[in-house]
Design an enzyme around this catalytic site. Structure first.
Site, PDB file in Angstrom:
ATOM      1  N   ARG A 130      26.798  26.060 -62.663  1.00  0.00           N
ATOM      2  CA  ARG A 130      26.425  25.431 -61.011  1.00  0.00           C
ATOM      3  C   ARG A 130      25.809  26.421 -60.525  1.00  0.00           C
ATOM      4  O   ARG A 130      25.057  25.642 -59.123  1.00  0.00           O
ATOM      5  CB  ARG A 130      28.065  25.188 -60.722  1.00  0.00           C
ATOM      6  N   TYR A 142      34.229  21.871 -64.157  1.00  0.00           N
ATOM      7  CA  TYR A 142      33.102  22.204 -64.550  1.00  0.00           C
ATOM      8  C   TYR A 142      32.287  23.870 -64.857  1.00  0.00           C
ATOM      9  O   TYR A 142      31.198  23.323 -64.264  1.00  0.00           O
ATOM     10  CB  TYR A 142      32.191  21.791 -63.522  1.00  0.00           C
ATOM     11  N   CYS A 150      18.021  35.620 -69.211  1.00  0.00           N
ATOM     12  CA  CYS A 150      16.339  36.286 -69.267  1.00  0.00           C
ATOM     13  C   CYS A 150      16.098  34.616 -68.030  1.00  0.00           C
ATOM     14  O   CYS A 150      15.053  33.422 -68.648  1.00  0.00           O
ATOM     15  CB  CYS A 150      15.856  35.868 -70.332  1.00  0.00           C
ATOM     16  N   GLU A 151      17.397  34.802 -67.119  1.00  0.00           N
ATOM     17  CA  GLU A 151      16.457  34.056 -65.577  1.00  0.00           C
ATOM     18  C   GLU A 151      16.958  34.451 -64.368  1.00  0.00           C
ATOM     19  O   GLU A 151      17.418  35.335 -64.779  1.00  0.00           O
ATOM     20  CB  GLU A 151      17.744  32.720 -65.406  1.00  0.00           C
ATOM     21  N   TYR A 197      23.120  24.015 -58.417  1.00  0.00           N
ATOM     22  CA  TYR A 197      23.871  23.507 -57.236  1.00  0.00           C
ATOM     23  C   TYR A 197      23.626  24.376 -56.080  1.00  0.00           C
ATOM     24  O   TYR A 197      24.172  23.675 -54.814  1.00  0.00           O
ATOM     25  CB  TYR A 197      25.233  22.888 -56.894  1.00  0.00           C
ATOM     26  N   PRO A 221      41.089  11.507 -59.276  1.00  0.00           N
ATOM     27  CA  PRO A 221      40.690  12.920 -59.209  1.00  0.00           C
ATOM     28  C   PRO A 221      40.701  14.228 -61.095  1.00  0.00           C
ATOM     29  O   PRO A 221      41.275  13.403 -61.990  1.00  0.00           O
ATOM     30  CB  PRO A 221      41.879  13.337 -58.972  1.00  0.00           C
ATOM     31  N   GLY A 222      39.530  14.970 -60.607  1.00  0.00           N
ATOM     32  CA  GLY A 222      39.264  15.402 -61.465  1.00  0.00           C
ATOM     33  C   GLY A 222      39.634  16.765 -61.432  1.00  0.00           C
ATOM     34  O   GLY A 222      40.316  17.553 -61.953  1.00  0.00           O
ATOM     35  N   GLY A 281      36.568  12.744 -56.376  1.00  0.00           N
ATOM     36  CA  GLY A 281      35.462  13.382 -55.260  1.00  0.00           C
ATOM     37  C   GLY A 281      35.917  14.281 -54.507  1.00  0.00           C
ATOM     38  O   GLY A 281      35.131  14.982 -53.488  1.00  0.00           O
TER      39      GLY A 281
END
Length: 420
Positions: free
Chosen positions: A319, A379, A350-351, A323, A280-281, A237
């Site tokens: 993302r 991500y 279409c958003e 977020y 870790p990523g 993280g």
């Protein structure tokens, strides 16, 4: 005119060669992060291990890189497990996570012989016990616990608080029931505990609080059951740089503090320090990736805003919509020109929420310009979708200035191949 280069390669060249949208990853940057971890954690501290959190970015080629670097890998689904199996990833170097693993997924993991399963709840423990009995095969596990720590990050990527869908709470004795059940089982090999407090975290203090709580659990487990914790997995993280006000910290900022606290807390309780594992990523791959787009329609609302639309959006990077994540962008074919206007980068879905970057300062912008969005290595590819029937982009890997395709661009035919 100077074009923006990434990992030593002209991004406009890449856009022309592979078309856009395009994910671009730097193997050299990935290897730099891995080498930093090796030097400042694995080689610095005995009895430690690193598992790459593959949900951040997983392709067969990424799994090959992790395998060649002799790190472990963690997976969270049957699909991620299947992917790493395709490159013959050493099973003992695989950790299987997830809050609702299916019976089929657990069977696949047990048959392949994964090194550890992170058990998330009592239901899973019971299910796993039944499967291992059926196959007459023992499996090593860690219990994921929620250490009761709130992290200073977006609420959707907090995971260590008491009210979480992940893990076994430390309160109300549930964890002790789990420990007792595991120790009674012939086929469950309980090695220790795992926690993860969230993602994109820049401060080490909440990790320290979580470590204190879990070492206390280790001591209580020894007092109640005589159980000696062999492994403590403290998750990942660690934050990276997306925008100017953020700064990725060296891995030692976290790991030195973790190891000091674990040693001290274990000494306080008279415990032997267990093997310490980190996962870790994003920290490894996040800044090692960019996404290239082509600017299309430009819409000016006088006195309000200029919208510059790109040929991708929330389908290749959800993302910002999920977020409110922020990114930096560069007009790649005008990298040497100073900013003269402010635009908002809109996606093509279409958003109304499909906005990649609000108020980006750019040089005079035109349709056909190439936009590079930075720090998209984590991500983005992993969370890509076919919303609005938009095909997923290709992925290119760069090493030593040489580009190679590692994921083909999805075609319309690919997208509907399973439809009847």
């Amino acid at each position: 005119m100077t074009n923006f280069k990434f990992a030593g390669v002209d991004t406009v060249y890449l856009a022309n060669k592979y078309k856009t949208p395009l994910y671009v990853m730097s193997e050299n940057m990935i290897l730099d992060r891995i080498n930093e971890i090796k030097t400042n954690f694995l080689e610095k501290y005995e009895n430690t291990e690193v598992f790459y959190a593959s949900k951040a970015f997983l392709t067969k080629e990424m799994a090959r890189i992790i395998k060649s670097e002799k790190l472990g890998i963690d997976v969270v689904s049957g699909g991620e497990l299947y992917t790493v199996m395709q490159v013959d990833f050493p099973p003992e170097k695989i950790i299987f996570h997830g809050n609702n693993k299916t019976e089929e997924e657990l069977e696949k993991a047990i048959k392949y012989g994964v090194g550890r399963i992170i058990v998330d709840n009592l239901y899973e423990l019971s299910l796993l016990n039944n499967i291992t009995q059926r196959y007459n095969k023992k499996i090593n596990v860690l219990f994921r616990v929620t250490p009761g720590v709130d992290s200073n990050t977006h609420k959707y990527i907090q995971t260590g608080q008491i009210d979480s869908k992940f893990g076994i709470p430390l309160s109300q004795g549930i964890i002790f029931e789990a420990i007792e059940n595991a120790l009674k089982s012939t086929y469950i090999g309980l090695l220790g505990f795992h926690f993860h407090i969230g993602s994109q975290i820049f401060d080490k203090e909440n990790y320290i609080k979580a470590i204190k709580n879990v070492v206390n659990l280790m001591a209580e487990a020894k007092n109640r059951f005589g159980f000696i914790t062999k492994e403590l997995n403290i998750g990942g993280g660690y934050g990276i740089k997306y925008i100017d006000k953020e700064e990725r910290k060296p891995i030692s900022y976290y790991t030195d503090a973790f190891m000091e606290e674990i040693e001290e807390s274990c000494n306080d309780y008279g415990l032997e320090r267990p093997k310490v594992i980190i996962e870790p990523g994003r920290w490894i791959v996040g800044e090692a990736g960019i996404t290239l787009y082509t600017i299309g329609a430009i819409k000016e609302i006088p006195g309000v805003r200029i919208y510059a639309s790109v040929d991708g959006g929330m389908t290749d990077n959800p993302r910002p919509s999920l977020y409110q994540a922020e990114y930096k962008g560069i007009i790649a074919n005008k990298a040497d020109k100073g900013p003269s206007e402010t635009v908002t980068i809109a996606g093509k879905c279409c958003e109304s929420g499909d906005i990649l970057i609000w108020n980006l300062k750019v040089p005079p912008i035109e349709s056909g310009d190439i936009l590079a969005v930075l720090s998209t290595g984590a991500y983005n590819y992993s969370m890509a979708s076919n919303y609005n029937k938009i095909p997923k982009p290709a992925v290119v890997m760069i090493k030593d200035g040489v580009d190679r395709l590692i994921v083909k661009r999805e075609s319309y035919e690919d997208m509907i191949k399973n439809e009847l």
